[in-house]
Design an enzyme around this catalytic site. Structure first.
Site, PDB file in Angstrom:
ATOM      1  N   HIS A 227       0.890  -1.345   0.171  1.00 14.95           N
ATOM      2  CA  HIS A 227      -0.139  -0.017   0.089  1.00 14.95           C
ATOM      3  C   HIS A 227       0.853   0.941  -0.253  1.00 14.95           C
ATOM      4  O   HIS A 227       0.383   2.398  -0.061  1.00 14.95           O
ATOM      5  CB  HIS A 227      -0.938  -0.322   1.272  1.00 14.95           C
ATOM      6  N   ASP A 255      -0.219  -7.497   0.524  1.00 17.27           N
ATOM      7  CA  ASP A 255       0.276  -6.229   0.908  1.00 17.27           C
ATOM      8  C   ASP A 255       1.889  -6.217   0.844  1.00 17.27           C
ATOM      9  O   ASP A 255       2.460  -6.060   1.978  1.00 17.27           O
ATOM     10  CB  ASP A 255      -0.344  -5.776   2.225  1.00 17.27           C
ATOM     11  N   GLY A 335       2.750   5.327   9.582  1.00 13.39           N
ATOM     12  CA  GLY A 335       4.222   5.707   9.332  1.00 13.39           C
ATOM     13  C   GLY A 335       5.196   4.354   9.498  1.00 13.39           C
ATOM     14  O   GLY A 335       6.222   4.178   9.126  1.00 13.39           O
ATOM     15  N   SER A 337       4.045   1.348   8.512  1.00  9.07           N
ATOM     16  CA  SER A 337       3.910   0.402   7.413  1.00  9.07           C
ATOM     17  C   SER A 337       5.014   0.160   6.527  1.00  9.07           C
ATOM     18  O   SER A 337       5.851   0.970   6.332  1.00  9.07           O
ATOM     19  CB  SER A 337       2.832   1.030   6.534  1.00  9.07           C
ATOM     20  N   SER A 352       1.769  -4.295   7.863  1.00 12.07           N
ATOM     21  CA  SER A 352       0.718  -3.966   7.006  1.00 12.07           C
ATOM     22  C   SER A 352      -0.116  -3.014   7.686  1.00 12.07           C
ATOM     23  O   SER A 352      -0.425  -1.769   7.303  1.00 12.07           O
ATOM     24  CB  SER A 352       0.091  -5.055   6.396  1.00 12.07           C
TER      25      SER A 352
END
Length: 383
Positions: A227, A255, A335, A337, A352
């Site tokens: 993402h 993801d 932040g 991720s 994720s």
């Protein structure tokens, strides 16, 4: 990975530019699973709540407190409901948590946790099974999304306004109804779109005005969350210099993504400890079992640890469902991720999404590293 340049710096600073952990932070972007997270009651948060919700400071503080209490109640209520659990939701108006329950015999036990109870026909397991069948269908562009709606006790499909009469949309809806789950169809004026992001381990990277964290170094690049950006997008490092491009990306459904590196950057088998622990060498990717300890590194909340709770879980973000995820009770914040999950010296996966924060706690899901390596034919950079 790091750009070559003259600069006096400590070993930790050098490593911080090279480690591969991931985090994604940008205004307006939080995976659906984090949408109910309780932010810290800082002056900034309280001011934003006063502005956006029309609250006084006292009302904002009260709302945060009731949301925190509701989150704790939900965990207890889910256990009390057992297989009859059918979802839950918080109502800001009265500060109450409602639990949908498909087993009347468990109603008193659920109410004893402090939650309200709404009896329904289908359990969360039944609804999730129906939705999983829809996940296997190929959706046309006129279908924006589908989800389990706990309030409605059904699976809801959102169709882009004006596209309801398209033959491919009609065909999709007919197959979706056959999946069960008491399908409901709603319309939306806006089709979903992906959001950009970027690059390297523990440290931040950027795609436009979006920030993410690096996960792990691989031969020729690093892996992160899907993402964070789409294939072909350019990526800049912590210092603003060009790193490379996103070579492959999948989100939702999966993801994960990987970025090639060049322009003076290189890879190292390190995960940042952010001063909490020593920076960690990566020596492999043996999968940790449920119940094992695990730690996470990210550019927002840095280093935190917890336990592996579950595997092969489907997480339904607003952007779509992501399957085959591993759930932990490690906290995370926007932040983080794309950042690294590591158990001992073994790489586990890239961050994720989740719920909660590193003040009040929460749960976070990661995409397993070995699936990413296998998907793109990558080799983990190990010490």
């Amino acid at each position: 990975m790091r750009r070559t340049r003259r600069r006096t710096t400590s070993l930790r600073t050098v490593l911080s530019a090279l480690v591969v952990t991931g985090a994604c932070a940008t205004a307006g972007f939080v995976p659906a699973a984090t949408a109910t997270a309780q932010p810290p009651a800082s002056d900034g948060v309280l001011a934003a709540m006063q502005h956006d919700f029309g609250l006084t400071r006292g009302q904002a503080e009260t709302r945060l407190a009731t949301e925190k209490k509701a989150a704790a109640t939900e965990r207890q209520a889910r256990r009390a409901a057992g297989s009859g659990y059918a979802g839950s939701w918080f109502t800001a108006r009265d500060g109450r948590l409602t639990v949908a329950l498909a087993d009347r015999a468990k109603a008193d036990a659920v109410r004893a946790t402090g939650a309200d109870v709404e009896l329904v026909a289908r359990s969360a397991r039944q609804l999730d099974t129906a939705k999983a069948r829809i996940d296997d269908l190929k959706a046309p562009s006129g279908v924006a999304s589908w989800r389990v709606d706990w309030r409605a006790n059904s699976v809801v499909v959102d169709v882009v306004a004006g596209r309801q009469g398209d033959n491919d949309v009609k065909s999709f809806l007919a197959r979706a109804r056959a999946a069960g789950g008491s399908l409901k169809v709603e319309t939306t004026d806006h089709a979903p779109s992906t959001l950009a992001a970027g690059t390297v381990g523990g440290d931040p990277f950027y795609t436009g005005n979006v920030r993410c964290s690096i996960g792990f170094s691989v031969q020729g690049g690093f892996v992160t969350a899907g993402h964070c950006g789409g294939a072909g997008q350019g990526v800049n490092g912590w210092d603003g210099s060009y790193v490379g491009n996103i070579q492959g990306s999948s989100f939702p459904d999966n993801d994960y993504a990987w970025v090639n590196v060049g322009s003076g950057w290189w890879t190292v088998p390190v995960v940042l400890g952010w001063g909490t622990v020593s920076d960690q060498l990566v020596r492999g990717s043996n999968e940790a079992p449920i119940g094992a300890s695990i730690c996470r590194s990210g550019s927002t909340s840095h280093w935190h640890c917890g336990t592996v709770l579950a595997k092969n879980e489907t997480v339904n973000y607003s952007q779509g469902a992501v399957r085959q995820m591993t759930k932990t009770n490690v906290c995370a914040e926007p932040g983080d991720s794309g950042g690294s999950f590591i158990s001992g010296d073994q790489a586990q996966g890239v961050t994720s999404g989740g719920w909660g924060n590193c003040t009040g706690g929460g749960e976070t899901w990661y995409q397993p590293i070995n699936e990413i390596l296998n998907r793109y034919g990558l080799t983990l950079h190990t010490a």
